[in-house]
Design a protein around this motif. Structure first.
Motif, PDB file in Angstrom:
ATOM      1  N   ASN A   1      58.185  50.482  38.784  1.00  0.00           N
ATOM      2  CA  ASN A   1      59.340  50.041  39.097  1.00  0.00           C
ATOM      3  C   ASN A   1      59.367  48.312  38.458  1.00  0.00           C
ATOM      4  O   ASN A   1      58.292  48.276  38.395  1.00  0.00           O
ATOM      5  N   GLY A   2      60.677  47.108  38.646  1.00  0.00           N
ATOM      6  CA  GLY A   2      60.568  46.236  38.149  1.00  0.00           C
ATOM      7  C   GLY A   2      60.637  45.792  37.049  1.00  0.00           C
ATOM      8  O   GLY A   2      60.823  46.980  35.566  1.00  0.00           O
ATOM      9  N   ILE A   3      61.497  44.779  36.448  1.00  0.00           N
ATOM     10  CA  ILE A   3      61.735  44.299  35.355  1.00  0.00           C
ATOM     11  C   ILE A   3      60.753  45.110  33.889  1.00  0.00           C
ATOM     12  O   ILE A   3      60.612  44.482  32.790  1.00  0.00           O
ATOM     13  N   ASN A   4      59.423  44.880  33.997  1.00  0.00           N
ATOM     14  CA  ASN A   4      58.045  45.229  33.405  1.00  0.00           C
ATOM     15  C   ASN A   4      58.171  46.702  32.883  1.00  0.00           C
ATOM     16  O   ASN A   4      56.738  47.048  32.534  1.00  0.00           O
ATOM     17  N   GLU A   5      58.543  48.166  34.516  1.00  0.00           N
ATOM     18  CA  GLU A   5      58.349  48.948  33.527  1.00  0.00           C
ATOM     19  C   GLU A   5      57.470  49.153  33.577  1.00  0.00           C
ATOM     20  O   GLU A   5      57.246  50.302  33.027  1.00  0.00           O
ATOM     21  N   GLY A   6      56.247  49.383  34.316  1.00  0.00           N
ATOM     22  CA  GLY A   6      55.162  49.590  34.410  1.00  0.00           C
ATOM     23  C   GLY A   6      54.504  49.133  33.535  1.00  0.00           C
ATOM     24  O   GLY A   6      53.586  49.919  33.767  1.00  0.00           O
ATOM     25  N   LYS A   7      54.537  48.322  33.211  1.00  0.00           N
ATOM     26  CA  LYS A   7      53.725  47.624  32.391  1.00  0.00           C
ATOM     27  C   LYS A   7      53.588  45.949  32.305  1.00  0.00           C
ATOM     28  O   LYS A   7      54.108  45.505  33.114  1.00  0.00           O
ATOM     29  N   LEU A   8      52.956  45.942  31.627  1.00  0.00           N
ATOM     30  CA  LEU A   8      51.860  44.577  30.925  1.00  0.00           C
ATOM     31  C   LEU A   8      51.376  44.076  29.929  1.00  0.00           C
ATOM     32  O   LEU A   8      50.631  44.797  29.487  1.00  0.00           O
ATOM     33  N   CYS A   9      51.033  42.757  30.276  1.00  0.00           N
ATOM     34  CA  CYS A   9      50.415  42.268  28.696  1.00  0.00           C
ATOM     35  C   CYS A   9      49.382  41.589  29.502  1.00  0.00           C
ATOM     36  O   CYS A   9      48.651  42.087  30.567  1.00  0.00           O
ATOM     37  N   ILE A  10      47.887  41.145  27.615  1.00  0.00           N
ATOM     38  CA  ILE A  10      46.988  41.414  29.218  1.00  0.00           C
ATOM     39  C   ILE A  10      46.444  40.075  29.744  1.00  0.00           C
ATOM     40  O   ILE A  10      45.926  40.462  30.481  1.00  0.00           O
ATOM     41  N   LYS A  11      47.662  39.183  29.737  1.00  0.00           N
ATOM     42  CA  LYS A  11      47.311  38.264  30.505  1.00  0.00           C
ATOM     43  C   LYS A  11      47.694  38.570  32.477  1.00  0.00           C
ATOM     44  O   LYS A  11      47.114  38.456  33.655  1.00  0.00           O
ATOM     45  N   GLY A  12      48.332  39.463  32.600  1.00  0.00           N
ATOM     46  CA  GLY A  12      48.503  40.011  33.330  1.00  0.00           C
ATOM     47  C   GLY A  12      48.479  40.958  33.631  1.00  0.00           C
ATOM     48  O   GLY A  12      47.321  41.108  35.061  1.00  0.00           O
ATOM     49  N   TRP A  13      47.835  42.164  32.972  1.00  0.00           N
ATOM     50  CA  TRP A  13      46.468  42.903  33.313  1.00  0.00           C
ATOM     51  C   TRP A  13      44.801  41.873  33.940  1.00  0.00           C
ATOM     52  O   TRP A  13      44.552  42.417  34.765  1.00  0.00           O
ATOM     53  N   SER A  14      45.467  40.999  33.349  1.00  0.00           N
ATOM     54  CA  SER A  14      44.042  39.820  33.877  1.00  0.00           C
ATOM     55  C   SER A  14      44.428  39.130  34.976  1.00  0.00           C
ATOM     56  O   SER A  14      43.274  38.453  35.038  1.00  0.00           O
ATOM     57  N   ALA A  15      45.551  39.247  35.591  1.00  0.00           N
ATOM     58  CA  ALA A  15      45.393  38.339  36.795  1.00  0.00           C
ATOM     59  C   ALA A  15      45.105  37.921  38.173  1.00  0.00           C
ATOM     60  O   ALA A  15      44.842  37.142  38.321  1.00  0.00           O
ATOM     61  N   HIS A  16      44.294  39.115  38.334  1.00  0.00           N
ATOM     62  CA  HIS A  16      43.195  39.194  39.589  1.00  0.00           C
ATOM     63  C   HIS A  16      41.782  39.004  39.569  1.00  0.00           C
ATOM     64  O   HIS A  16      41.247  38.740  40.323  1.00  0.00           O
ATOM     65  N   GLU A  17      41.330  37.830  37.831  1.00  0.00           N
ATOM     66  CA  GLU A  17      40.182  37.655  38.292  1.00  0.00           C
ATOM     67  C   GLU A  17      39.649  37.098  38.428  1.00  0.00           C
ATOM     68  O   GLU A  17      38.119  35.793  38.328  1.00  0.00           O
ATOM     69  N   PHE A  18      39.985  35.889  38.642  1.00  0.00           N
ATOM     70  CA  PHE A  18      40.207  33.965  38.794  1.00  0.00           C
ATOM     71  C   PHE A  18      40.044  34.175  40.224  1.00  0.00           C
ATOM     72  O   PHE A  18      39.704  33.237  40.169  1.00  0.00           O
TER      73      PHE A  18
END
Length: 687
Positions: free
Chosen positions: A35-52
């Motif tokens: 849920n949330g404003i992103n409706e279960g979706k992410l952009c490519i930066k969001g998908w990578s937000a754990h890598e750093f």
């Protein structure tokens, strides 16, 4: 065993909810919350937000610069804070509170920012507190506060999909705010909305638009005034709304006299027919929504641009109801929150002016201090000038990288070098930490509790998934400890939640919020009491200032025009695959694979004149400096314009940009400057 922790994406201001997957004290992956404003979706930066998070270059312990060698050595927290206290006391003895400048961060939590500005004002007594919103949305705060009474996004993200017309100007939404761009395109696909895009570049969103207004950079005010002139002349204005809910309309009408479609076409390069088509489309819509970003704000005419957009909404009655309004999109995860927290030289938390005696007395009592300054302080850019001429001796920078992000970068770096003492709190070494006397390791978003406030005024919980790496600490806790060492007893919080309880007490817009209530989708301010559900759109029955105010604005050309020596216009922006100065995203293998080097978009006609082919190394030069980058020959940019992204230190776009400021909001001109372009020769490469 895996453990999942829900939190908020640390990149743009959309406020996407993500779930971090933790295994044995390490974040090993993530996925979008359902849920949330992103409706279960992410952009490519969001998908990578754990890598750093666990990158080997993370700052893990305090560092002090050796005077003789200039190198850093690792020290304990006690040693670092003792060293800071001594040097801060010396700066205060030598120059008083005005010798100290403090910069907060749109990437840190509300709690971090609230504590930093309280430290600056209540402990140090300096008025000089600001942050990077000065470079992105200071003109939004100034312009919308004057016209509506509140400098925030008027409506909600999900409302966009029910608008009849969306007018996107100065925003490359599908790259800068992809989850909002997705909603805009979905509304078009479903036949709900028509789209007007005003952008000098032919971006993907412009290609999808029903009307694309490819105006010259720096001519936004004229374009908007031209649309307003058509709306008034063709009786498309909402007379009932104007009479009942606004003031200043008659004086405003006179200001439109010189903005006929024909004259505006001469200024902007957009045909009169296209101006009329856009005006009719917007003016006849029952629900029209304006969406803008830094293409509108980052100009010496930024406040005028925002005022013009407010005039457009007021004239057509498109504010104060769902799926309408004037909607600035924040470029970083907590720009809105840092402003709400009072990380501004002119306002206490909650946008309460510092020069108001009643506000100052109230905060003095609440914070138990007699040190609050009586005047507004210097802005970010002014602090750099003051450091260079010796007025500001001590600088504290939390979570920002001005040595790359600020205009006329060479000037900024000279200012940082001139400071007697510079503290930088961050999670990675950066171009700015290179100038520091003390570097303090901060906690990433995955390592601390707190809140972010998204572009739609939604306050959401940030949750710690792991302990801070090494001996890093949450920024607010470090600042509070230093305050105690300085003898101040008003920062004895035991948790981030306790800090937020104080925020809710002193910030009227947050008064009804608590960590318990912020579970799930959070709350949109204003939320005045514990029973209030939050506010999806502003100004429903009355404007925050009473009546909406029309303010006449005139087109003022950008301060630097092309000439024989510098014949092209440079404009800057962001890429889908990188974020801000790349401190986090350039540590992501996925994002580096997609884009890890600078480029300059060049129109084919300009490329032919300069003898440049696609992929050639090129030198772009302005009156302030030069960069070397790679040419992308493309019709995305119009003839006479060059576009360079801002993310890359090795080709820092802001080496070229201007320091000239909007006289009202003090935002610099970051979107238009004159440059030359030529192919880089072998001899230049060897030099």
């Amino acid at each position: 065993m895996f453990r999942d922790v829900e939190t908020i994406c640390p990149f743009c201001g959309v406020g996407c909810r993500i779930v971090l997957r933790v295994d044995r004290g390490r974040v090993v992956g993530l996925y979008p919350a359902e849920n949330g404003i992103n409706e279960g979706k992410l952009c490519i930066k969001g998908w990578s937000a754990h890598e750093f998070i666990h990158h080997p270059k993370r700052l893990t312990a305090p560092l002090l610069r050796e005077k003789r060698s200039g190198t850093f050595r690792t020290v304990t927290w006690d040693a670092a804070l003792s060293h800071i206290r001594e040097n801060l006391s010396a700066a205060l003895d030598a120059g008083g509170p005005a010798a100290v400048g403090v910069l907060g961060s749109a990437k840190c939590t509300n709690e971090d920012n609230y504590v930093l500005q309280k430290f600056a004002r209540a402990v140090v007594g300096t008025p000089h507190i600001d942050h990077c919103a000065r470079l992105c949305h200071a003109s939004t705060l100034t312009g919308l506060s004057e016209t509506f009474g509140s400098g925030a996004m008027t409506n909600s993200i999900e409302e966009l999909e029910k608008a009849d017309v969306m007018f996107v100007i100065g925003s490359n939404t599908t790259e800068q705010h992809p989850l909002i761009g997705r909603r805009i395109l979905r509304a078009m696909r479903d036949g709900v909305a028509r789209l007007i895009v005003a952008d000098p570049r032919r971006t993907d969103m412009a290609r999808c638009a029903h009307v694309h207004l490819a105006h010259r950079p720096g001519t936004d005010t004229a374009l908007i005034n031209g649309m307003l002139r058509v709306i008034v002349d063709e009786a498309l204005a909402d007379d009932e709304f104007i009479t009942g809910r606004t003031e200043g309309f008659e004086a405003f009408l006179g200001s439109l006299r010189e903005y006929s479609p024909e004259r505006v076409a001469d200024i902007t390069g957009v045909s009169p027919e296209m101006i009329v088509a856009a005006a009719r489309m917007y003016g006849t819509a029952e629900k029209a929504s304006i969406i803008y970003a830094m293409g509108i704000t980052q100009h010496v005419a930024g406040t005028a641009n925002v005022r013009a957009l407010a005039n457009l909404a007021l004239a057509t009655g498109n504010v104060g109801k769902p799926s309408t309004g004037v909607n600035p999109l924040r470029g970083q995860n907590n720009v809105q929150g840092a402003c709400d927290m009072g990380v501004l030289p002119s306002h206490y938390p909650g946008y309460q002016p510092v020069e108001d005696d009643g506000n100052r007395d109230r905060f003095s009592r609440d914070w138990r201090t007699d040190r609050l300054p009586q005047q507004a302080g210097l802005t970010l850019c002014e602090m750099m000038d003051a450091a260079l001429d010796g007025r500001t001796r001590f600088l504290w920078i939390m979570g920002e990288n001005p040595a790359l992000s600020d205009p006329d970068t060479a000037h900024v770096r000279r200012a940082l070098e001139a400071a007697d003492f510079l503290i930088v709190q961050d999670i990675f070494p950066s171009e700015t930490t290179a100038f520091a006397h003390v570097v303090l390791p901060g906690a990433s978003y995955a390592e601390k509790e707190g809140t972010f406030t998204s572009t739609e005024r939604r306050v959401q919980r940030v949750r710690a998934a792991i302990e801070p790496v090494g001996s890093a600490r949450p920024e607010w806790a470090v600042i509070a400890e230093l305050a105690r060492l300085m003898g101040y007893d008003g920062m004895n919080w035991r948790s981030a939640e306790a800090v937020f309880e104080e925020i809710a007490r002193v910030v009227p817009q947050y008064r009804g919020m608590s960590y318990l209530r912020l579970g799930g989708d959070g709350l949109q301010w204003p939320c005045p009491d514990a029973a209030h559900p939050g506010t999806p759109f502003l100004h429903e029955h009355t404007f925050s200032r009473g009546k909406g105010r029309f303010i006449p604005v005139e087109h003022v050309p950008p301060p630097e025009q092309p000439d024989e020596e510098y014949p092209l216009v440079l404009t800057t922006g962001r890429s889908l695959f990188q974020f801000h100065t790349g401190t986090m995203t350039r540590r992501s293998p996925i994002l580096k694979e997609r884009l890890d080097e600078s480029y300059g978009e060049v129109n084919p006609a300009d490329a032919v004149r300069a003898g440049i082919e696609d992929g050639d190394p090129v030198v772009i030069r302005s009156r302030r400096g030069e960069i070397v980058t790679t040419a992308r020959v493309t019709e995305t940019v119009p003839e006479g314009t060059v576009f360079v992204p801002i993310h890359f230190a090795e080709a820092a776009a802001n080496m070229l940009t201007l320091r000239e400021l909007d006289p009202l909001s003090k935002i610099p001109e970051l979107k238009v400057c004159a440059v030359s372009l030529k192919k880089r020769t072998r001899s230049q490469g060897e030099a």
